[in-house]
Scaffold this motif. Structure first.
Motif, PDB file in Angstrom:
ATOM      1  N   UNK A 287       0.808  -1.217   0.000  1.00  0.00           N
ATOM      2  CA  UNK A 287       0.000   0.000   0.000  1.00  0.00           C
ATOM      3  C   UNK A 287       0.842   1.268   0.000  1.00  0.00           C
ATOM      4  N   UNK A 288       2.056   1.197   0.504  1.00  0.00           N
ATOM      5  CA  UNK A 288       2.928   2.365   0.521  1.00  0.00           C
ATOM      6  C   UNK A 288       4.374   1.921   0.410  1.00  0.00           C
ATOM      7  N   UNK A 289       5.264   2.873   0.200  1.00  0.00           N
ATOM      8  CA  UNK A 289       6.689   2.561   0.083  1.00  0.00           C
ATOM      9  C   UNK A 289       7.253   2.043   1.400  1.00  0.00           C
ATOM     10  N   UNK A 290       6.523   2.256   2.490  1.00  0.00           N
ATOM     11  CA  UNK A 290       6.973   1.812   3.804  1.00  0.00           C
ATOM     12  C   UNK A 290       6.506   0.388   4.127  1.00  0.00           C
ATOM     13  N   UNK A 291       5.836  -0.252   3.175  1.00  0.00           N
ATOM     14  CA  UNK A 291       5.263  -1.559   3.443  1.00  0.00           C
ATOM     15  C   UNK A 291       5.995  -2.729   2.818  1.00  0.00           C
ATOM     16  N   UNK A 292       7.150  -2.484   2.212  1.00  0.00           N
ATOM     17  CA  UNK A 292       7.886  -3.571   1.569  1.00  0.00           C
ATOM     18  C   UNK A 292       8.561  -4.468   2.606  1.00  0.00           C
ATOM     19  N   UNK A 293       8.765  -5.706   2.205  1.00  0.00           N
ATOM     20  CA  UNK A 293       9.456  -6.700   3.014  1.00  0.00           C
ATOM     21  C   UNK A 293      10.547  -7.326   2.167  1.00  0.00           C
ATOM     22  N   UNK A 294      11.567  -7.884   2.803  1.00  0.00           N
ATOM     23  CA  UNK A 294      12.681  -8.472   2.073  1.00  0.00           C
ATOM     24  C   UNK A 294      12.205  -9.549   1.101  1.00  0.00           C
ATOM     25  N   UNK A 295      11.120 -10.228   1.438  1.00  0.00           N
ATOM     26  CA  UNK A 295      10.613 -11.303   0.574  1.00  0.00           C
ATOM     27  C   UNK A 295       9.988 -10.779  -0.710  1.00  0.00           C
ATOM     28  N   UNK A 296       9.780  -9.472  -0.799  1.00  0.00           N
ATOM     29  CA  UNK A 296       9.182  -8.883  -1.994  1.00  0.00           C
ATOM     30  C   UNK A 296      10.166  -8.738  -3.147  1.00  0.00           C
ATOM     31  N   UNK A 297      11.456  -8.962  -2.892  1.00  0.00           N
ATOM     32  CA  UNK A 297      12.475  -8.674  -3.894  1.00  0.00           C
ATOM     33  C   UNK A 297      13.185  -9.947  -4.328  1.00  0.00           C
ATOM     34  N   UNK A 298      13.438 -10.019  -5.616  1.00  0.00           N
ATOM     35  CA  UNK A 298      14.103 -11.187  -6.180  1.00  0.00           C
ATOM     36  C   UNK A 298      15.083 -10.727  -7.259  1.00  0.00           C
ATOM     37  N   UNK A 299      16.343 -11.065  -7.091  1.00  0.00           N
ATOM     38  CA  UNK A 299      17.351 -10.774  -8.110  1.00  0.00           C
ATOM     39  C   UNK A 299      17.560 -12.020  -8.957  1.00  0.00           C
ATOM     40  N   UNK A 300      17.524 -11.833 -10.267  1.00  0.00           N
ATOM     41  CA  UNK A 300      17.692 -12.947 -11.194  1.00  0.00           C
ATOM     42  C   UNK A 300      18.911 -12.715 -12.090  1.00  0.00           C
ATOM     43  N   UNK A 301      19.432 -13.800 -12.594  1.00  0.00           N
ATOM     44  CA  UNK A 301      20.535 -13.766 -13.573  1.00  0.00           C
ATOM     45  C   UNK A 301      21.769 -13.044 -13.027  1.00  0.00           C
ATOM     46  N   UNK A 302      22.014 -13.206 -11.741  1.00  0.00           N
ATOM     47  CA  UNK A 302      23.196 -12.601 -11.128  1.00  0.00           C
ATOM     48  C   UNK A 302      24.210 -13.693 -10.834  1.00  0.00           C
ATOM     49  N   UNK A 303      25.293 -13.695 -11.593  1.00  0.00           N
ATOM     50  CA  UNK A 303      26.344 -14.706 -11.437  1.00  0.00           C
ATOM     51  C   UNK A 303      27.685 -13.998 -11.274  1.00  0.00           C
ATOM     52  N   UNK A 304      27.910 -13.383 -10.114  1.00  0.00           N
ATOM     53  CA  UNK A 304      29.125 -12.586  -9.917  1.00  0.00           C
ATOM     54  C   UNK A 304      30.346 -13.459  -9.699  1.00  0.00           C
ATOM     55  N   UNK A 305      31.504 -12.838  -9.867  1.00  0.00           N
ATOM     56  CA  UNK A 305      32.740 -13.487  -9.470  1.00  0.00           C
ATOM     57  C   UNK A 305      32.845 -13.424  -7.945  1.00  0.00           C
ATOM     58  N   UNK A 306      33.862 -14.069  -7.395  1.00  0.00           N
ATOM     59  CA  UNK A 306      33.931 -14.256  -5.949  1.00  0.00           C
ATOM     60  C   UNK A 306      34.069 -12.937  -5.197  1.00  0.00           C
TER      61      UNK A 306
END
Length: 314
Positions: A287-306
């Motif tokens: 409902x607002x920018x203050x209502x997000x939770x860590x589970x709401x975010x998903x990073x895809x295709x990220x294959x970094x070096x060490x």
């Protein structure tokens, strides 16, 4: 068609320039830096793109938890360390060691912060940093006491700059005043660390939201990776709340530096080649920018070096 350089290449080019041509300076920490004054990078955020560095692993969930913590207005590390986020612990730990003379281990200190609320209130607070200024900037109203002395009373609830920003973007998108800042001059001396990423400005065009971050001080070797991701994350969250598409992140640095004791980090990273195109998906619109939770975010295709470790200068 000439292929476009990877978005991270501008970062590596700046790192190489500073390391080879930067001014050597004595800094607040006593470690010493090589630095330049004034730098700009631009990152396209279209198609869910997110500027995570690929030449070393960036712990994006830690950075996300920090941003969500900022938006609560909290200034105590207790909630962070409960989530195993350690990035702010060194400042209160250093203060505790100096004032008590106890050479306490960081893990022991953090556990006491978690277990003992009274201890956390005394030793875990950072002062009115970042989030406090973002969502609770002090508000004062005049008090008429009949003497004409011009007294003011501090209101219990301050100014929520983030709420005002989003209201402005929705109702007056063409304004040039879509700005918030953490640089409260009256309270800088109360902060564990004055804000480095200090001022944000936003711009709406053709249904897209772009953001410009001015960073007065940037540790390019360690801090930048979090700063650029977090700024892009914030643009994405605000864009979603305003029913806009993400546009571009423009990053501006004032004193941009590399610490002299980060030689191994710098030289290892400069030997690596960036690759890949990670994306950030936001799976829910609260409902607002203050209502997000860590589970709401998903990073895809990220294959970094060490990961490349290096000491933090406090």
């Amino acid at each position: 068609m000439i292929p476009q350089p990877h978005y991270e290449q501008q970062y590596l080019d700046l790192m190489r320039h500073i390391w080879t041509h930067g001014d050597e300076r004595v800094d607040r920490t006593g470690v010493g830096t090589r630095a330049v004054f004034g730098a700009t990078m631009r990152f396209d955020l279209a198609n869910n793109a997110i500027p995570l560095l690929t030449t070393k692993r960036v712990y994006w969930k830690t950075a996300t938890r920090e941003m969500l913590w900022f938006l609560t207005g909290d200034t105590n590390i207790r909630e962070l360390v409960k989530q195993k986020v350690h990035i702010w612990t060194d400042w209160p730990l250093d203060k505790y060691r100096r004032e008590t003379g106890e050479d306490i281990d960081r893990d022991v200190f953090e556990q006491r912060i978690i277990d003992d609320e009274v201890f956390a209130r005394k030793w875990g607070d950072l002062g009115p940093v970042y989030g406090k200024q973002w969502v609770d900037w002090p508000r004062y109203t005049p008090v008429d006491n009949g003497t004409g002395e011009g007294l003011y009373r501090r209101e219990e609830q301050g100014i929520n700059q983030i709420k005002l920003l989003i209201d402005g973007l929705k109702n007056n998108p063409g304004s040039r005043r879509h700005i918030f800042t953490g640089w409260n001059v009256a309270e800088l001396d109360q902060m564990a660390l004055p804000p480095c990423h200090k001022t944000y400005q936003f711009y709406v065009s053709n249904g897209k939201l772009s953001g410009c971050l001015y960073q007065r001080s940037c540790d390019l070797g360690l801090g930048f990776a979090f700063n650029v991701y977090s700024a892009a994350l914030l643009i994405r969250m605000i864009a979603q709340q305003c029913d806009l598409e993400p546009g571009e992140l423009v990053w501006n640095g004032g004193d941009v530096h590399l610490y002299l004791n980060h030689e191994e980090l710098v030289e290892a990273q400069l030997e690596r080649t960036p690759s890949g195109a990670p994306t950030l998906n936001i799976n829910r619109k609260p409902d607002s920018v203050f209502g997000y939770d860590i589970s709401d975010f998903e990073v895809r295709d990220y294959a970094p070096q060490s990961h490349i470790s290096a000491p933090v200068a406090v």
